[in-house]
Scaffold this motif. Structure first.
Motif, PDB file in Angstrom:
ATOM      1  N   GLY A 269      12.149   7.612 -10.433  1.00  0.00           N
ATOM      2  CA  GLY A 269      12.540   8.541 -11.498  1.00  0.00           C
ATOM      3  C   GLY A 269      13.081   9.794 -10.838  1.00  0.00           C
ATOM      4  O   GLY A 269      12.512  10.258  -9.850  1.00  0.00           O
ATOM      5  N   VAL A 270      14.205  10.309 -11.329  1.00  0.00           N
ATOM      6  CA  VAL A 270      14.784  11.555 -10.794  1.00  0.00           C
ATOM      7  C   VAL A 270      15.139  12.448 -11.972  1.00  0.00           C
ATOM      8  O   VAL A 270      16.007  12.100 -12.782  1.00  0.00           O
ATOM      9  N   ASP A 271      14.447  13.551 -12.093  1.00  0.00           N
ATOM     10  CA  ASP A 271      14.710  14.432 -13.229  1.00  0.00           C
ATOM     11  C   ASP A 271      14.434  15.872 -12.847  1.00  0.00           C
ATOM     12  O   ASP A 271      13.611  16.132 -11.971  1.00  0.00           O
ATOM     13  N   ARG A 272      15.118  16.795 -13.539  1.00  0.00           N
ATOM     14  CA  ARG A 272      14.598  18.161 -13.530  1.00  0.00           C
ATOM     15  C   ARG A 272      13.268  18.063 -14.243  1.00  0.00           C
ATOM     16  O   ARG A 272      13.116  17.269 -15.187  1.00  0.00           O
ATOM     17  N   LEU A 273      12.311  18.866 -13.814  1.00  0.00           N
ATOM     18  CA  LEU A 273      10.999  18.815 -14.472  1.00  0.00           C
ATOM     19  C   LEU A 273      11.145  19.430 -15.868  1.00  0.00           C
ATOM     20  O   LEU A 273      10.993  20.640 -16.037  1.00  0.00           O
ATOM     21  N   ASP A 274      11.465  18.574 -16.837  1.00  0.00           N
ATOM     22  CA  ASP A 274      11.786  19.060 -18.189  1.00  0.00           C
ATOM     23  C   ASP A 274      11.134  18.125 -19.212  1.00  0.00           C
ATOM     24  O   ASP A 274      11.143  16.901 -19.025  1.00  0.00           O
ATOM     25  N   TYR A 275      10.611  18.707 -20.299  1.00  0.00           N
ATOM     26  CA  TYR A 275       9.905  17.891 -21.288  1.00  0.00           C
ATOM     27  C   TYR A 275      10.819  16.929 -22.049  1.00  0.00           C
ATOM     28  O   TYR A 275      10.345  16.041 -22.740  1.00  0.00           O
ATOM     29  N   THR A 276      12.131  17.101 -21.915  1.00  0.00           N
ATOM     30  CA  THR A 276      13.035  16.170 -22.600  1.00  0.00           C
ATOM     31  C   THR A 276      13.166  14.850 -21.846  1.00  0.00           C
ATOM     32  O   THR A 276      13.676  13.873 -22.387  1.00  0.00           O
ATOM     33  N   LYS A 277      12.751  14.815 -20.588  1.00  0.00           N
ATOM     34  CA  LYS A 277      13.069  13.675 -19.730  1.00  0.00           C
ATOM     35  C   LYS A 277      12.089  12.507 -19.856  1.00  0.00           C
ATOM     36  O   LYS A 277      12.288  11.466 -19.227  1.00  0.00           O
ATOM     37  N   GLY A 278      11.018  12.682 -20.623  1.00  0.00           N
ATOM     38  CA  GLY A 278      10.087  11.564 -20.857  1.00  0.00           C
ATOM     39  C   GLY A 278       9.296  11.157 -19.622  1.00  0.00           C
ATOM     40  O   GLY A 278       8.921   9.987 -19.477  1.00  0.00           O
ATOM     41  N   MET A 364      15.435   1.798 -11.574  1.00  0.00           N
ATOM     42  CA  MET A 364      15.612   3.224 -11.894  1.00  0.00           C
ATOM     43  C   MET A 364      15.129   3.446 -13.319  1.00  0.00           C
ATOM     44  O   MET A 364      15.581   2.764 -14.246  1.00  0.00           O
ATOM     45  N   LEU A 365      14.211   4.402 -13.482  1.00  0.00           N
ATOM     46  CA  LEU A 365      13.644   4.636 -14.816  1.00  0.00           C
ATOM     47  C   LEU A 365      14.206   5.910 -15.428  1.00  0.00           C
ATOM     48  O   LEU A 365      13.914   7.014 -14.958  1.00  0.00           O
ATOM     49  N   VAL A 366      15.019   5.769 -16.447  1.00  0.00           N
ATOM     50  CA  VAL A 366      15.545   6.925 -17.192  1.00  0.00           C
ATOM     51  C   VAL A 366      14.982   6.825 -18.604  1.00  0.00           C
ATOM     52  O   VAL A 366      15.461   6.034 -19.413  1.00  0.00           O
ATOM     53  N   ARG A 370      15.220  12.684 -25.304  1.00  0.00           N
ATOM     54  CA  ARG A 370      16.515  13.130 -25.831  1.00  0.00           C
ATOM     55  C   ARG A 370      17.279  13.705 -24.649  1.00  0.00           C
ATOM     56  O   ARG A 370      16.700  14.465 -23.862  1.00  0.00           O
ATOM     57  N   ASP A 371      18.535  13.332 -24.490  1.00  0.00           N
ATOM     58  CA  ASP A 371      19.325  13.793 -23.352  1.00  0.00           C
ATOM     59  C   ASP A 371      20.790  13.746 -23.748  1.00  0.00           C
ATOM     60  O   ASP A 371      21.236  12.743 -24.323  1.00  0.00           O
ATOM     61  N   GLY A 372      21.526  14.820 -23.481  1.00  0.00           N
ATOM     62  CA  GLY A 372      22.934  14.855 -23.851  1.00  0.00           C
ATOM     63  C   GLY A 372      23.650  13.633 -23.315  1.00  0.00           C
ATOM     64  O   GLY A 372      24.209  12.825 -24.064  1.00  0.00           O
ATOM     65  N   MET A 373      23.630  13.478 -21.992  1.00  0.00           N
ATOM     66  CA  MET A 373      24.231  12.298 -21.363  1.00  0.00           C
ATOM     67  C   MET A 373      23.216  11.625 -20.450  1.00  0.00           C
ATOM     68  O   MET A 373      22.800  10.515 -20.665  1.00  0.00           O
ATOM     69  N   ASN A 374      22.813  12.288 -19.391  1.00  0.00           N
ATOM     70  CA  ASN A 374      22.004  11.853 -18.250  1.00  0.00           C
ATOM     71  C   ASN A 374      22.903  11.291 -17.157  1.00  0.00           C
ATOM     72  O   ASN A 374      23.277  10.123 -17.152  1.00  0.00           O
ATOM     73  N   LEU A 375      23.215  12.160 -16.231  1.00  0.00           N
ATOM     74  CA  LEU A 375      24.103  11.788 -15.129  1.00  0.00           C
ATOM     75  C   LEU A 375      23.391  10.973 -14.068  1.00  0.00           C
ATOM     76  O   LEU A 375      24.020  10.198 -13.350  1.00  0.00           O
ATOM     77  N   VAL A 376      22.060  11.128 -13.974  1.00  0.00           N
ATOM     78  CA  VAL A 376      21.300  10.364 -12.988  1.00  0.00           C
ATOM     79  C   VAL A 376      21.529   8.861 -13.193  1.00  0.00           C
ATOM     80  O   VAL A 376      21.724   8.114 -12.228  1.00  0.00           O
ATOM     81  N   ALA A 377      21.553   8.427 -14.444  1.00  0.00           N
ATOM     82  CA  ALA A 377      21.775   7.000 -14.735  1.00  0.00           C
ATOM     83  C   ALA A 377      23.119   6.554 -14.156  1.00  0.00           C
ATOM     84  O   ALA A 377      23.225   5.493 -13.527  1.00  0.00           O
ATOM     85  N   LYS A 378      24.133   7.380 -14.322  1.00  0.00           N
ATOM     86  CA  LYS A 378      25.471   7.024 -13.830  1.00  0.00           C
ATOM     87  C   LYS A 378      25.527   7.082 -12.308  1.00  0.00           C
ATOM     88  O   LYS A 378      26.200   6.270 -11.669  1.00  0.00           O
ATOM     89  N   GLU A 379      24.828   8.046 -11.731  1.00  0.00           N
ATOM     90  CA  GLU A 379      24.815   8.159 -10.264  1.00  0.00           C
ATOM     91  C   GLU A 379      24.142   6.943  -9.622  1.00  0.00           C
ATOM     92  O   GLU A 379      24.594   6.444  -8.580  1.00  0.00           O
ATOM     93  N   TYR A 380      23.052   6.482 -10.233  1.00  0.00           N
ATOM     94  CA  TYR A 380      22.354   5.309  -9.696  1.00  0.00           C
ATOM     95  C   TYR A 380      23.297   4.102  -9.679  1.00  0.00           C
ATOM     96  O   TYR A 380      23.450   3.415  -8.672  1.00  0.00           O
ATOM     97  N   VAL A 381      23.947   3.899 -10.814  1.00  0.00           N
ATOM     98  CA  VAL A 381      24.860   2.771 -10.955  1.00  0.00           C
ATOM     99  C   VAL A 381      26.010   2.868  -9.941  1.00  0.00           C
ATOM    100  O   VAL A 381      26.325   1.901  -9.238  1.00  0.00           O
ATOM    101  N   ALA A 382      26.604   4.052  -9.844  1.00  0.00           N
ATOM    102  CA  ALA A 382      27.745   4.219  -8.925  1.00  0.00           C
ATOM    103  C   ALA A 382      27.334   3.963  -7.481  1.00  0.00           C
ATOM    104  O   ALA A 382      28.123   3.458  -6.683  1.00  0.00           O
ATOM    105  N   LEU A 391      18.673  -0.824 -14.051  1.00  0.00           N
ATOM    106  CA  LEU A 391      18.580   0.469 -14.744  1.00  0.00           C
ATOM    107  C   LEU A 391      17.831   0.276 -16.056  1.00  0.00           C
ATOM    108  O   LEU A 391      18.261  -0.501 -16.911  1.00  0.00           O
ATOM    109  N   VAL A 392      16.691   0.969 -16.183  1.00  0.00           N
ATOM    110  CA  VAL A 392      15.978   1.003 -17.461  1.00  0.00           C
ATOM    111  C   VAL A 392      16.388   2.314 -18.123  1.00  0.00           C
ATOM    112  O   VAL A 392      16.203   3.385 -17.544  1.00  0.00           O
ATOM    113  N   LEU A 393      16.985   2.232 -19.299  1.00  0.00           N
ATOM    114  CA  LEU A 393      17.639   3.415 -19.881  1.00  0.00           C
ATOM    115  C   LEU A 393      17.210   3.659 -21.323  1.00  0.00           C
ATOM    116  O   LEU A 393      17.292   2.759 -22.174  1.00  0.00           O
TER     117      LEU A 393
END
Ligand code: GDG
Length: 465
Positions: A269-278, A364-366, A370-382, A391-393
């Motif tokens: 899991g890669v996130d800013r430490l934010d309550y929106t990220k689950g 990869m666990l995303v 709630r998230d506008g886009m989530n670039l981490v998901a795209k970065e993992y894939v790329a 990718l679990v999204l």
């Protein structure tokens, strides 16, 4: 200060101050996204230099004119930490944390937005184009249009726009809608966000909307049409491919696995430490799988990077405590002397290390709530040039609209999340390959350059009207 044909206005300048008092380019996605446009257009960038009370004259940096907007310590507290991050952020992320409505914060938001608009009005050339970024600056389009009706103004909203039933809580909802409608083009991440915005405009302001157009009445009795539409943001996919191809990064990925004790599966899991990220939901599901005996720490490790974020906002301090308590409990209950259940990392890493982590991770666990886009998901894939990995999204991340070959989850459904994690862990290589190839195609075919080109194309079309 010379005037610029193209001006970006964002809360932050695209640079950070280094230890010697010089400037270096900040690593963010927006900076990379706009870099080619800036270079071509000799543009200007208006933003806060990132430190309270720092007064800096405009200066040139790598061909871009940077126009610093000074924020006092009080501005930072009221406009940034307060209204932006403790009112708008939780409200727009479906009230996951309770938004606080304080008139003092709102007043500072208005004042600071006016300051950004004035700086942009000063630097923009006659008939120029201005692109305003994100929720900290929702009033800038209106203030800017009032000062400079000759400009073409775009606005991009990086976070969700909530359903009307939630948005209407905002005591200043009309002012915010009117602020945004100062733009000619208002871009959102998802079709649903643009729809929520149009509905709020109809209900609150009674303006007429048709397809993506919103008819905005003018003082002289005529009207103009603003475009409100989805322009999903992306990443510089090619730069991730190049990093993933570097032998030392591939070697580092192997080393990371070895450091973890070579478990059969690495979850990440890669996130800013934010309550929106689950993050809590993810830890709960993983903890229960260990408890149920479905997983063992000998076989599976979860690496959770939680990069420090908004550390002076109360809700973030609380979240950090909760997460660290949970990680401590899970590790205390399941670790052995040789293996750890969760490797929790409250740090920020260079991009090279992030890519090594992506390459080291089987899953990869995303799980954003709630998230506008989530670039981490795209970065993992790329980064997965080997066409492996799962990718679990979350379906509540904007990326879910595009990345339909991911394993989609509702993070609130802990049983469903546990099932998806097990399915990812057990997925045969052939299925991983099929899904990953399709995900990679999407990210490659729609990268961040396409995003900015499409948005600026729509804006250029407005100029002629
Ligand atoms: C907002 C919206 C929308 C994270 N930790 C480290 C690090 N990161 C990088 C990631 C990624 C970026 O930060 C985070 O982007 P996200 O999209 O995942 O999330 P937000 O920060 O919430 O961004 C979001 C985005 O704006 C763009 O419109 O997608 O929905 O909330 O690039 O890789 N990078 C490095 N070290 C870290 O420790 N180098």
């Amino acid at each position: 200060m010379s005037q610029a044909e193209f001006v970006v206005v964002a809360n932050r300048l695209p640079v950070d101050r280094d230890a010697e008092g010089g400037w270096r380019r900040s690593p963010g996605g927006l900076v990379t996204a706009l870099e080619p446009v800036m270079r071509k257009s000799e543009g200007a960038w208006v933003g806060w230099p990132g430190k309270a009370d720092l007064v800096v004259e405009p200066f040139e940096f790598e061909g871009t004119q940077l126009v610093p907007v000074t924020l006092s310590a009080e501005d930072v507290e009221l406009y940034y930490e307060g209204f932006s991050n403790d009112t708008i952020w939780p409200l727009y992320h479906d009230v996951i944390s309770a938004p606080r409505y304080k008139r003092e914060w709102w007043n500072a938001y208005v004042t600071v937005n006016r300051r950004f608009a004035e700086a942009a009005a000063e630097v923009a050339a006659p008939g120029g184009t201005v692109w305003v970024q994100d929720y900290q600056l929702q009033l800038v389009p209106k203030f800017l249009r009032e000062a400079r009706p000759d400009l073409t103004i775009g606005y991009f909203h990086h976070i969700p726009f909530p359903a009307y039933g939630l948005f209407s809580q905002l005591p200043w909802r009309r002012q915010v809608l009117e602020g945004l409608l100062g733009a000619d083009v208002i871009g959102f991440q998802r079709v649903a966000d643009a729809g929520n915005f149009a509905r709020a405009v109809r209900r609150q302001l009674r303006y007429e909307t048709k397809a993506s157009g919103i008819r905005v009445p003018l003082a002289d009795g005529t009207s103009r049409v603003a475009l409100a539409k989805a322009f999903p943001i992306s990443i510089d996919a090619e730069s991730y491919v190049q990093l993933a191809q570097r032998p030392e990064i591939q070697a580092r990925a192997k080393e990371i696995r070895a450091e973890l004790g070579n478990p059969a599966r690495v979850l990440l899991g890669v996130d800013r430490l934010d309550y929106t990220k689950g993050i809590r939901h993810r830890l709960k599901a993983f903890g229960e799988l260990l408890e149920d005996g479905k997983l063992s720490v000998e076989d599976v490790t979860l690496v959770q990077v939680a990069s420090p974020s908004r550390e002076r906002v109360e809700a973030y301090m609380q979240l950090r405590d909760e997460i660290e308590l949970t990680v401590g409990r899970i590790n205390g209950g399941f670790d052995t002397t040789s293996h750890s259940a969760i490797r929790y990392l409250h740090h920020s890493y260079p991009r090279e290390e992030m890519v090594a982590l992506y390459l080291a991770a089987d899953v990869m666990l995303v799980t954003a709530l709630r998230d506008g886009m989530n670039l981490v998901a795209k970065e993992y894939v790329a980064s997965r040039i080997d066409n492996r990995g799962v990718l679990v999204l979350s379906e509540f991340a904007g990326a879910a609209d595009e990345l339909s070959s991911a394993l989609r989850v509702n993070p609130h459904d802990i049983e469903g999340l546990k099932d998806a994690i097990m399915r990812a862990i057990e997925m045969p290589p052939a299925e991983q390959g099929r899904r990953m190839r399709s995900l990679r195609r999407r990210v490659r075919d729609h990268d961040v350059e396409d995003w900015s080109r499409e948005f600026l194309g729509a804006l250029a079309a407005k100029k002629g009207e």
